[in-house]
Motif scaffolding. Structure first.
Motif: not given
Length: 143
Positions: A72, A74-76
């Motif tokens: 999460e 890394q996605k952000w």
């Protein structure tokens, strides 16, 4: 050692010389206008992007109670990188349009006028001759 000396000299130059004087002096010694313009814009946008990233980080810290997992986060971060790119492109277009509407043509305008004097030519000749001498010494041509 040479790289460290060169980098420290450039950093010292940027820290001790006002930005406008530095870029105007580059133009006065014959550096093409496009190079000076590119350096000037890069110098400005480094600080602008740093502030933008800091604001995004502070906003996330203020809104986050519990950190998510690695995926999460890394996605952000990936999303924020894309958002920062889009925002920086939009800002650069706005800044460029504002500069052009105010009559900016690529020349740095300051009150001081730079002209090469005899002492500048002498200093340049001394610097070049010392550089050549050091190169000759380093290649064992002169002992």
């Amino acid at each position: 050692m040479r790289v460290a000396a060169c980098v420290s000299a450039v950093v010292l130059l940027f820290l001790t010389t006002p930005q406008k004087v530095l870029f105007k002096s580059l133009r006065s010694v014959g550096v093409p206008k496009i190079y000076v313009f590119t350096l000037e814009m890069a110098y400005r946008y480094i600080f602008l992007l740093t502030d933008m990233v800091r604001e995004i980080y502070i906003a996330k810290k203020a809104r986050t109670i519990k950190t998510g997992g690695m995926f999460e986060e890394q996605k952000w971060v990936g999303g924020r990188i894309g958002y920062t790119l889009i925002r920086s492109l939009d800002t650069s277009e706005k800044v460029h349009a504002a500069m052009m509407s105010r009559g900016y043509n690529g020349d740095v305008k300051i009150m001081q006028e730079f002209k090469m004097r005899n002492r500048d030519y002498i200093s340049g000749a001394i610097a070049v001759s010392m550089s050549v001498l050091l190169v000759l010494i380093s290649h064992n041509i002169i002992r």
